[in-house]
Scaffold this motif. Structure first.
Motif, mmCIF file in Angstrom:
data_model
loop_
_atom_site.group_PDB
_atom_site.id
_atom_site.type_symbol
_atom_site.label_atom_id
_atom_site.label_comp_id
_atom_site.label_asym_id
_atom_site.label_seq_id
_atom_site.Cartn_x
_atom_site.Cartn_y
_atom_site.Cartn_z
ATOM 1 N N VAL A 31 0.860 -1.175 0.000
ATOM 2 C CA VAL A 31 0.000 0.000 0.000
ATOM 3 C C VAL A 31 0.902 1.233 0.000
ATOM 4 C CG1 VAL A 31 -1.951 -1.139 1.118
ATOM 5 C CG2 VAL A 31 -0.205 -0.033 2.529
ATOM 6 N N ARG A 32 0.394 2.320 -0.602
ATOM 7 C CA ARG A 32 1.183 3.559 -0.677
ATOM 8 C C ARG A 32 0.570 4.587 0.266
ATOM 9 N NH1 ARG A 32 1.765 8.163 -4.719
ATOM 10 N NH2 ARG A 32 -0.073 7.240 -5.697
ATOM 11 N N TRP A 39 6.301 2.472 -0.627
ATOM 12 C CA TRP A 39 5.192 1.532 -0.465
ATOM 13 C C TRP A 39 5.539 0.610 0.698
ATOM 14 C CZ3 TRP A 39 1.054 0.985 -4.151
ATOM 15 C CH2 TRP A 39 1.124 1.884 -5.218
ATOM 16 N N PRO A 42 0.647 -3.864 4.307
ATOM 17 C CA PRO A 42 -0.483 -3.417 5.127
ATOM 18 C C PRO A 42 -0.205 -3.674 6.605
ATOM 19 C CG PRO A 42 -1.249 -4.768 3.304
ATOM 20 C CD PRO A 42 0.250 -4.870 3.323
ATOM 21 N N GLU A 63 -7.292 -1.005 6.082
ATOM 22 C CA GLU A 63 -6.612 -0.550 4.875
ATOM 23 C C GLU A 63 -7.078 -1.246 3.600
ATOM 24 O OE1 GLU A 63 -2.515 0.743 7.178
ATOM 25 O OE2 GLU A 63 -2.458 -0.994 5.852
ATOM 26 N N THR A 64 -7.653 -2.439 3.718
ATOM 27 C CA THR A 64 -8.039 -3.200 2.525
ATOM 28 C C THR A 64 -9.512 -3.608 2.515
ATOM 29 O OG1 THR A 64 -7.549 -5.369 3.484
ATOM 30 C CG2 THR A 64 -5.721 -4.211 2.376
ATOM 31 N N LEU A 110 -9.750 0.676 -0.505
ATOM 32 C CA LEU A 110 -8.967 1.550 0.356
ATOM 33 C C LEU A 110 -9.898 2.418 1.192
ATOM 34 C CD1 LEU A 110 -6.179 2.717 -2.119
ATOM 35 C CD2 LEU A 110 -6.026 0.954 -0.361
ATOM 36 N N LEU A 121 -4.143 6.255 2.704
ATOM 37 C CA LEU A 121 -3.527 5.456 1.644
ATOM 38 C C LEU A 121 -3.938 5.995 0.284
ATOM 39 C CD1 LEU A 121 -4.068 1.870 3.079
ATOM 40 C CD2 LEU A 121 -2.049 3.319 3.274
ATOM 41 N N ASP A 123 -2.953 4.266 -2.740
ATOM 42 C CA ASP A 123 -3.068 3.201 -3.739
ATOM 43 C C ASP A 123 -2.630 1.879 -3.128
ATOM 44 O OD1 ASP A 123 -3.577 2.061 -6.208
ATOM 45 O OD2 ASP A 123 -1.943 3.073 -7.254
ATOM 46 N N PHE A 124 -2.877 0.801 -3.840
ATOM 47 C CA PHE A 124 -2.349 -0.516 -3.490
ATOM 48 C C PHE A 124 -2.002 -1.230 -4.783
ATOM 49 C CE2 PHE A 124 -6.700 -1.689 -4.429
ATOM 50 C CZ PHE A 124 -6.597 -2.956 -4.972
#
Length: 176
Positions: A31-32, A39, A42, A63-64, A110, A121, A123-124
């Motif tokens: 994750v960014r 990066w 998680p 986060e996801t 996200l 966050l 991006d992933f």
């Protein structure tokens, strides 16, 4: 002043938990974050009275949006205090988050930004292990690489400092 026998007021440290999660091709989920470069896996910091395993699971879910079944403990990485940034000493514990199936990957969402704030966050993505160097800061690259080595080579869990394995514990602490 803190003394090593003062259990009521111990020295201040951060505790964090992260999950090494992969896809069917062996790529690593990263994750960014908006709050620092590079990066990362998680996970995140533990709340008061929360252990690293619970923090890793809670943060990965936040986060996801996925509930990840943690497989096993992989490593501990100690990060010294940084007087320049004000960061206190920390310990990050990395656990095996397993392999996500394609249907689970399609469900990743996200977290939304809070009103008036930047999202945590940005991006992933899943990154091939050979491409981690282009995505991760050096200390985190070493941490991810060490976690993958423990997992793929069936090694015993590792103790790291700034992502570097401490191989001779007696020598490292002046007991040679």
């Amino acid at each position: 002043m803190h003394e090593d026998t003062d259990y009521a007021a111990p020295g201040h440290r951060r505790i964090g938990g992260q999950l090494l999660i992969r896809n069917d091709a062996g790529h690593v989920l990263l994750v960014r974050p908006s709050y620092k470069p590079g990066w990362i896996m998680p996970g995140g910091g533990a709340l008061p009275d929360e252990g690293a395993l619970a923090a890793a699971s809670r943060e990965a879910h936040q986060e996801t949006s996925l509930t990840i079944k943690v497989r096993r403990f992989l490593l501990v990485d100690r990060i010294p205090a940084n007087p320049e940034s004000g960061a206190v000493e920390g310990y990050n514990v990395v656990f095996d988050g397993g392999v996500l199936a394609a249907d689970a990957i399609s469900e990743i969402t996200l977290p939304k930004a809070r009103p008036g704030r930047e999202p945590e966050l940005l991006d992933f993505k899943f990154v091939h292990p050979d491409d981690l160097v282009a995505h991760c800061e050096p200390y985190h690259l070493r941490r991810v690489t060490a976690a993958l080595a423990v997992l793929t080579n069936a090694l015993a869990p590792q103790y790291l400092e700034l992502g570097r394995p401490v191989t001779n514990l007696d020598e490292e602490h002046g007991r040679a």
